[in-house]
Design an enzyme around this catalytic site. Structure first.
Site, PDB file in Angstrom:
ATOM      1  N   ASN A   9       8.614  -6.869  21.948  1.00  0.00           N
ATOM      2  CA  ASN A   9       8.312  -7.811  20.873  1.00  0.00           C
ATOM      3  C   ASN A   9       6.847  -8.205  21.037  1.00  0.00           C
ATOM      4  O   ASN A   9       6.511  -8.994  21.914  1.00  0.00           O
ATOM      5  CB  ASN A   9       9.231  -9.034  21.002  1.00  0.00           C
ATOM      6  CG  ASN A   9       8.853 -10.138  20.034  1.00  0.00           C
ATOM      7  OD1 ASN A   9       8.090  -9.903  19.088  1.00  0.00           O
ATOM      8  ND2 ASN A   9       9.389 -11.330  20.252  1.00  0.00           N
ATOM      9  N   TRP A  10       6.017  -7.647  20.187  1.00  0.00           N
ATOM     10  CA  TRP A  10       4.574  -7.881  20.343  1.00  0.00           C
ATOM     11  C   TRP A  10       4.125  -9.224  19.776  1.00  0.00           C
ATOM     12  O   TRP A  10       2.970  -9.608  19.928  1.00  0.00           O
ATOM     13  CB  TRP A  10       3.787  -6.749  19.685  1.00  0.00           C
ATOM     14  CG  TRP A  10       3.824  -5.465  20.460  1.00  0.00           C
ATOM     15  CD1 TRP A  10       4.380  -5.260  21.702  1.00  0.00           C
ATOM     16  CD2 TRP A  10       3.280  -4.201  20.065  1.00  0.00           C
ATOM     17  NE1 TRP A  10       4.211  -3.954  22.083  1.00  0.00           N
ATOM     18  CE2 TRP A  10       3.536  -3.291  21.099  1.00  0.00           C
ATOM     19  CE3 TRP A  10       2.604  -3.761  18.928  1.00  0.00           C
ATOM     20  CZ2 TRP A  10       3.134  -1.947  21.033  1.00  0.00           C
ATOM     21  CZ3 TRP A  10       2.197  -2.428  18.846  1.00  0.00           C
ATOM     22  CH2 TRP A  10       2.460  -1.535  19.899  1.00  0.00           C
ATOM     23  N   LYS A  11       5.009  -9.893  19.048  1.00  0.00           N
ATOM     24  CA  LYS A  11       4.651 -11.188  18.446  1.00  0.00           C
ATOM     25  C   LYS A  11       3.368 -11.024  17.606  1.00  0.00           C
ATOM     26  O   LYS A  11       3.172  -9.969  17.011  1.00  0.00           O
ATOM     27  CB  LYS A  11       4.516 -12.250  19.537  1.00  0.00           C
ATOM     28  CG  LYS A  11       5.744 -12.254  20.456  1.00  0.00           C
ATOM     29  CD  LYS A  11       5.826 -13.427  21.372  1.00  0.00           C
ATOM     30  CE  LYS A  11       7.086 -13.298  22.227  1.00  0.00           C
ATOM     31  NZ  LYS A  11       7.316 -14.453  23.083  1.00  0.00           N
ATOM     32  N   HIS A  95      14.417 -15.323  16.456  1.00  0.00           N
ATOM     33  CA  HIS A  95      13.664 -15.543  17.697  1.00  0.00           C
ATOM     34  C   HIS A  95      13.379 -17.040  17.863  1.00  0.00           C
ATOM     35  O   HIS A  95      13.155 -17.748  16.874  1.00  0.00           O
ATOM     36  CB  HIS A  95      12.354 -14.753  17.659  1.00  0.00           C
ATOM     37  CG  HIS A  95      11.660 -14.767  18.978  1.00  0.00           C
ATOM     38  ND1 HIS A  95      10.859 -15.816  19.366  1.00  0.00           N
ATOM     39  CD2 HIS A  95      11.685 -13.899  20.004  1.00  0.00           C
ATOM     40  CE1 HIS A  95      10.409 -15.578  20.590  1.00  0.00           C
ATOM     41  NE2 HIS A  95      10.893 -14.416  21.007  1.00  0.00           N
ATOM     42  N   GLU A  97      10.845 -18.629  18.700  1.00  0.00           N
ATOM     43  CA  GLU A  97       9.590 -19.120  18.105  1.00  0.00           C
ATOM     44  C   GLU A  97       9.779 -19.372  16.609  1.00  0.00           C
ATOM     45  O   GLU A  97       9.192 -20.294  16.043  1.00  0.00           O
ATOM     46  CB  GLU A  97       8.457 -18.126  18.394  1.00  0.00           C
ATOM     47  CG  GLU A  97       8.015 -18.233  19.853  1.00  0.00           C
ATOM     48  CD  GLU A  97       7.578 -16.939  20.496  1.00  0.00           C
ATOM     49  OE1 GLU A  97       7.243 -15.975  19.785  1.00  0.00           O
ATOM     50  OE2 GLU A  97       7.586 -16.886  21.741  1.00  0.00           O
ATOM     51  N   GLU A 164      17.813 -15.349  25.058  1.00  0.00           N
ATOM     52  CA  GLU A 164      16.464 -15.708  25.485  1.00  0.00           C
ATOM     53  C   GLU A 164      16.390 -17.212  25.724  1.00  0.00           C
ATOM     54  O   GLU A 164      16.137 -17.981  24.778  1.00  0.00           O
ATOM     55  CB  GLU A 164      15.454 -15.310  24.411  1.00  0.00           C
ATOM     56  CG  GLU A 164      15.410 -13.821  24.146  1.00  0.00           C
ATOM     57  CD  GLU A 164      14.056 -13.385  23.612  1.00  0.00           C
ATOM     58  OE1 GLU A 164      13.445 -12.494  24.195  1.00  0.00           O
ATOM     59  OE2 GLU A 164      13.599 -13.966  22.617  1.00  0.00           O
ATOM     60  N   GLY A 170       7.677 -16.621  27.924  1.00  0.00           N
ATOM     61  CA  GLY A 170       6.228 -16.757  28.062  1.00  0.00           C
ATOM     62  C   GLY A 170       5.796 -17.740  29.140  1.00  0.00           C
ATOM     63  O   GLY A 170       4.632 -18.112  29.222  1.00  0.00           O
ATOM     64  N   SER A 209      10.203 -13.702  30.096  1.00  0.00           N
ATOM     65  CA  SER A 209       9.390 -13.360  31.273  1.00  0.00           C
ATOM     66  C   SER A 209       9.948 -12.179  32.065  1.00  0.00           C
ATOM     67  O   SER A 209       9.910 -12.166  33.298  1.00  0.00           O
ATOM     68  CB  SER A 209       9.216 -14.585  32.176  1.00  0.00           C
ATOM     69  OG  SER A 209       8.549 -15.627  31.470  1.00  0.00           O
ATOM     70  N   GLY A 230       8.261  -9.640  25.760  1.00  0.00           N
ATOM     71  CA  GLY A 230       7.060 -10.050  25.052  1.00  0.00           C
ATOM     72  C   GLY A 230       5.818  -9.631  25.825  1.00  0.00           C
ATOM     73  O   GLY A 230       5.358  -8.493  25.739  1.00  0.00           O
ATOM     74  N   GLY A 231       5.288 -10.550  26.624  1.00  0.00           N
ATOM     75  CA  GLY A 231       4.018 -10.337  27.330  1.00  0.00           C
ATOM     76  C   GLY A 231       3.896  -9.003  28.051  1.00  0.00           C
ATOM     77  O   GLY A 231       2.872  -8.313  27.924  1.00  0.00           O
TER      78      GLY A 231
HETATM   79  P1  PGA Z   1       8.096 -12.976  27.136  1.00  0.00           P
HETATM   80  O1  PGA Z   1       8.703 -13.069  25.665  1.00  0.00           O
HETATM   81  O2  PGA Z   1       8.586 -11.678  27.725  1.00  0.00           O
HETATM   82  O3  PGA Z   1       6.626 -13.021  26.962  1.00  0.00           O
HETATM   83  O4  PGA Z   1       8.646 -14.156  27.903  1.00  0.00           O
HETATM   84  C1  PGA Z   1      10.001 -12.636  25.373  1.00  0.00           C
HETATM   85  C2  PGA Z   1      10.337 -12.890  23.923  1.00  0.00           C
HETATM   86  O5  PGA Z   1       9.955 -13.956  23.412  1.00  0.00           O
HETATM   87  O6  PGA Z   1      10.972 -12.058  23.254  1.00  0.00           O
END
Ligand code: PGA
Length: 247
Positions: A9-11, A95, A97, A164, A170, A209, A230-231
């Site tokens: 997930n590149w956001k 998600h 966010e 999640e 993050g 994470s 994500g990251g």
């Molecule tokens: P993260 O994000 O790996 O940077 O914690 C995961 C996500 O929000 O899907």
């Protein structure tokens, strides 16, 4: 058998050129990987360029969001048909966010999942509790509400659930394999209440994470079927290591 699924997930990251450079480096690594499914979710603006690169790759292209309406006066929104047109096979819905920053409700998420499934998009449906909810002992209650409302009226086929915990996203604070497994087992029991035996076939991803260092411990848990990353999915080298977690 549930095939492991590792999703990026590149956001709100990567230009078209950065997307192409990532895929040029990454796609050869998964060209003949068949024991792990790979999904990549770039931002909307990179979807068509990514689709072009991924044409002959087993990796699937996903969007990060969709709107439930088919078309019309919905400024800034994108429909499921448009995602298919852009080359997507999947979409991330709900998600944290989007739930917490963009104020999406369980009802809105449910409508989005219905629209996505009506068009045949695979759905990565995200759920997870806030830190305050976990500390108040409300994790299971939150998960039950999110799953019940989010999946109301939706058949099991084409659904992947991503657990999640919001406090792990993050932040570098990954849930321990034990904590994650406990939540995943609870989610599977909720899915079994709803779908019966089909719940055994549904994949539940962990997200929050995930790194090349901690993925193996998470993937060793019986109810963890993959990761939403994500990251650590933003660099090809790191995402390659995640996809090759078993080796
Ligand atoms: P993260 O994000 O790996 O940077 O914690 C995961 C996500 O929000 O899907």
């Amino acid at each position: 058998m549930r095939k492991p699924l590792i999703a990026a997930n590149w956001k709100m990251n990567k230009t078209i050129a950065e997307t192409q450079a990532f895929l040029d480096a990454f796609l050869p690594v998964v060209a003949d990987v068949s024991d792990v499914e790979v999904i990549i979710a770039p931002p909307f603006t990179s979807l068509t360029a990514a689709a072009e690169k991924m044409k002959s790759s087993p990796a699937k292209l996903s969007a990060q969001n969709v709107f439930h309406e088919e078309k019309g006066a919905f400024t800034g929104e994108v429909s499921a048909a448009m995602l298919i047109d852009a080359g997507c096979e999947a979409v991330i819905i709900g998600h944290s966010e989007r739930r917490h920053i963009l104020k999406e409700t369980d009802e809105a998420i449910n409508k989005k999942i219905k629209a996505a499934r009506a068009h045949g998009l695979e759905v990565i449906f995200c759920v997870g509790e806030l830190l305050a909810e976990r500390e108040a002992g409300k994790t299971n209650e939150v998960l039950r509400t999110q799953i019940t409302a989010g999946l109301a009226g939706i058949p099991a086929e084409g659904i992947v659930v991503a657990y999640e915990p919001v406090w792990a996203i993050g932040t570098g604070k990954t849930a321990s394999p034990e904590t994650a497994q406990e939540a995943h087992a609870f989610i599977r029991s909720l899915l079994a209440e709803k779908y019966g035996n089909a719940a055994q076939q549904l994949r539940i991803l962990y997200g929050g994470s995930v790194t090349p260092e901690n993925i193996a411990g998470l993937m060793a848990c019986p109810d963890i079927d993959g990761a939403l990353v994500g990251g650590a999915s933003l660099k090809p080298e790191s995402f390659m290591q995640l996809v090759q977690f078993k080796r």
